[in-house]
Design an enzyme around this catalytic site. Structure first.
Site, PDB file in Angstrom:
ATOM      1  N   HIS A 126      21.563  74.140 -88.515  1.00 33.09           N
ATOM      2  CA  HIS A 126      22.914  73.592 -88.585  1.00 33.09           C
ATOM      3  C   HIS A 126      22.887  72.216 -89.239  1.00 33.09           C
ATOM      4  CE1 HIS A 126      26.507  71.595 -86.545  1.00 33.09           C
ATOM      5  NE2 HIS A 126      27.005  72.488 -87.359  1.00 33.09           N
ATOM      6  N   HIS A 150      34.720  72.120 -91.379  1.00 33.37           N
ATOM      7  CA  HIS A 150      34.329  73.509 -91.165  1.00 33.37           C
ATOM      8  C   HIS A 150      35.385  74.496 -91.648  1.00 33.37           C
ATOM      9  CE1 HIS A 150      31.774  71.387 -88.204  1.00 33.37           C
ATOM     10  NE2 HIS A 150      30.925  72.344 -88.419  1.00 33.37           N
ATOM     11  N   ARG A 226      30.042  54.069 -94.144  1.00 35.56           N
ATOM     12  CA  ARG A 226      29.854  55.478 -94.491  1.00 35.56           C
ATOM     13  C   ARG A 226      29.334  56.207 -93.256  1.00 35.56           C
ATOM     14  NH1 ARG A 226      30.403  60.211 -95.318  1.00 35.56           N
ATOM     15  NH2 ARG A 226      29.429  61.440 -96.979  1.00 35.56           N
ATOM     16  N   CYS A 273      26.286  53.553-101.557  1.00 31.72           N
ATOM     17  CA  CYS A 273      26.455  54.985-101.347  1.00 31.72           C
ATOM     18  C   CYS A 273      26.229  55.721-102.655  1.00 31.72           C
ATOM     19  CB  CYS A 273      27.863  55.252-100.826  1.00 31.72           C
ATOM     20  SG  CYS A 273      28.235  57.001-100.573  1.00 31.72           S
ATOM     21  N   TYR A 407      22.616  65.060-101.276  1.00 30.22           N
ATOM     22  CA  TYR A 407      22.404  63.915-102.163  1.00 30.22           C
ATOM     23  C   TYR A 407      21.421  64.257-103.271  1.00 30.22           C
ATOM     24  CZ  TYR A 407      25.041  61.393 -98.672  1.00 30.22           C
ATOM     25  OH  TYR A 407      26.045  60.974 -97.823  1.00 30.22           O
TER      26      TYR A 407
END
Length: 567
Positions: A126, A150, A226, A273, A407
């Site tokens: 998960h 979701h 973030r 970020c 990422y």
């Protein structure tokens, strides 16, 4: 091979995956033969057997079931649902039976709408880690109302593969499963400064406003935020950091242990970020997936803590002569976020990787990882794990969603649905970057502006353009080029040095602020900036050539329009 057998021997990792086909429930089991571990993606459960503290790995659902079902002939166990009036009826379960399959049960079930799912095999893979255990034994609907990410078809499709039956109609209220009140995981989130530019409230994501970007050190309350989930409730006095070695042995540290037993170090470092300026790629090229950050998903601070290499050495890692099986160092936060960096970076004496407990000479704020976080200078901020509670030294990178999938970058021709995530390396160091943070009209009629004009030898109405520039890997910025006419001509901006003592660290980990002042008569309608680092890396002019569907590492020329004001 040993890793795979260990995974299959653990109750949480035995394949129980049920697939609907031709009116039957099909149960796939791996064929009993030697299987190559290379066919599987394994993820750690972050737990250990008490007897020998060895690692237990769970098999990632998707690759595991496809490999078992298609690469090797499966052993199939078929169970026909109840047949009534010539029609197959789904198996039904009372809610009392569902509740028995909660957090402490071997098999873990949830309900969604009126359907029942056995998600035991999905829990190790998960993306949100063991957060899903909050919902097992009952309905997941109310959690998905909180975590709305979701609510999309690909998630529904994954959930359908775990379908085992329906909720017994006798337990339905008005045709639905009664939804109980659930504890709001975001209830401990702190109050934030109203000046932050908010992109999402749950989880909270906000960028630094212009006033924060125009200072060398970003104030704590304006530092961009973030979050991938909620801010966990961590008791500083009870917080523990566990360091796990390659052989499974562990050493535990309290925050007091860390502060008392290791030398404190302060480093000035910019965190950025990977999605900073994603909005610009969307506007200048094509649609991108993710929060549409402007130029403010970046900030600079002084970080105080202890060197990661010192803690690893104390835990038993031979930092000066790493063995071949230590290639990565993984990190896990209290809210289940995970990431990793190369072991060479972790132990580099000039790498300045810190376990941080102070920010700008104050205790870490809740949003920024209190009481302990990782800071990896020169590396994308996604690797600087907050609320750090576990470090793992091993031969592979973190199995988390945020390391293996989120990422990364792909070519302009690659779409989200066709990306081969394993083919692209995880983002670590970031490319050279710059942005305009303010364009200000100045006049000699203002005493304050007059002083600035004198510095540049100007006497007429002028424009002051300012911004930041930054390069990953500790590479210093050597030049910033600015254009006032859309890129037809260029001039060099002044690089603004930090005050004495502000820049701390072995390399250029902090951004470089810059300024350009020019007569207003020379300005067109568009200013552009590009930076050059000490390796002579520079920014691309156009966005399309560097387009990627995730919009990561947007670093093409930054443009900002200008309209003259009456002074």
């Amino acid at each position: 091979m040993h890793m795979l057998r260990s995974a299959l021997s653990h109750p949480a990792c035995r394949p129980r995956n049920l697939y609907k086909t031709s009116g039957f429930l099909i149960h796939f089991l791996p064929h009993q033969r030697s299987l190559s571990p290379c066919l599987y993606s394994t993820v750690p459960t972050y737990k250990h057997l008490a007897s020998n503290k060895r690692r237990v790995f769970g098999a990632s659902l998707l690759l595991f079931t496809f490999a078992a079902a298609f690469i090797y002939p499966p052993t199939v166990q078929a169970q026909a649902p109840t047949k009534h009036d010539g029609q197959f009826q789904p198996t039904t379960f009372r809610l009392d039976e569902v509740r028995k399959h909660g957090r402490n049960a071997e098999e873990k079930w949830i309900t969604k709408d009126n359907k029942v799912y056995n998600i035991t095999d999905w829990i190790p893979g998960h993306p949100g880690g063991e957060v899903i255990l909050r919902a097992v034994g009952g309905p997941v609907d109310q959690y998905w109302n909180i975590f709305t990410i979701h609510k999309k078809q690909d998630v529904y499709d994954i959930l359908d593969t775990f379908y085992i039956g329906e909720v017994d109609p006798r337990d339905l209220v008005n045709g639905k499963v009664p939804v109980e009140h659930v504890d709001d995981p975001f209830k401990n989130d702190p109050k934030r400064d109203d000046r932050l530019i908010v992109h999402s409230a749950r989880p909270f994501n906000a960028e630094t406003p212009a006033e924060g970007l125009n200072a060398y050190i970003t104030p704590d309350d304006l530092f961009y935020v973030r979050q991938h989930m909620w801010v966990p409730d961590v008791d500083e006095a009870k917080h523990k950091l566990v360091v796990e070695l390659a052989d499974g042995e562990e050493k535990e540290y309290s925050l007091d242990d860390i502060k008392r037993n290791f030398k404190a170090v302060t480093v000035t470092a910019t965190l950025q970020c990977s999605g900073n300026r994603r909005k610009h790629m969307t506007e200048e090229s094509r649609s991108t997936n993710g929060l549409q950050w402007d130029a403010g998903a970046i900030s600079n601070a002084e970080w105080t803590g202890v060197r990661l290499r010192d803690v690893l050495k104390d835990a038993g890692v031979p930092i000066d002569d790493l063995p071949q099986d230590i290639k990565h160092v993984q990190f896990v936060g209290a809210e289940a976020y995970g990431a990793s960096i190369p072991a060479a970076k972790a132990v580099d004496p000039l790498g300045d990787v810190l376990l941080v407990y102070k920010m700008n000479n104050k205790p870490l704020a809740l949003d920024h990882g209190h009481p302990l976080r990782l800071v990896v200078p020169g590396t994308v901020a996604a690797r600087s794990v907050k609320w750090l509670n576990r470090i793992r030294v091993c031969d592979e990178e973190s199995p988390s969603q945020w390391q293996r999938r989120d990422y990364k970058c792909f070519g302009p021709n690659v779409a989200a649905g066709t990306a081969d995530w394993d083919s692209a390396p995880a983002i670590q160091e970031t490319p050279v970057q710059s942005a305009i943070t303010s364009i200000r009209d100045i006049t000699p009629h203002s005493p304050q502006d007059g002083k600035l004009l004198q510095v540049y030898g100007l006497e007429e109405d002028s424009i002051a353009v300012e911004g930041y520039s930054f390069a990953g890997g500790g590479r210093a910025i050597i030049r910033v080029d600015v254009s006032a006419d859309g890129g037809r001509s260029w001039q060099q901006a002044e690089l603004l040095p930090p005050k004495d003592g502000e820049a701390k660290g072995a390399k250029a980990w902090a951004w470089t602020r810059w300024r350009w002042v020019l007569p207003r008569a020379q300005a067109g309608r568009c200013f552009i900036v590009k930076a050059v680092d000490e390796a002579y890396n520079t920014q691309a002019g156009e966005y399309e050539a560097n387009y990627n569907f995730r919009g990561n590492l947007t670093s093409s020329w930054h443009r900002m329009g200008y309209r003259a004001k009456v002074l």
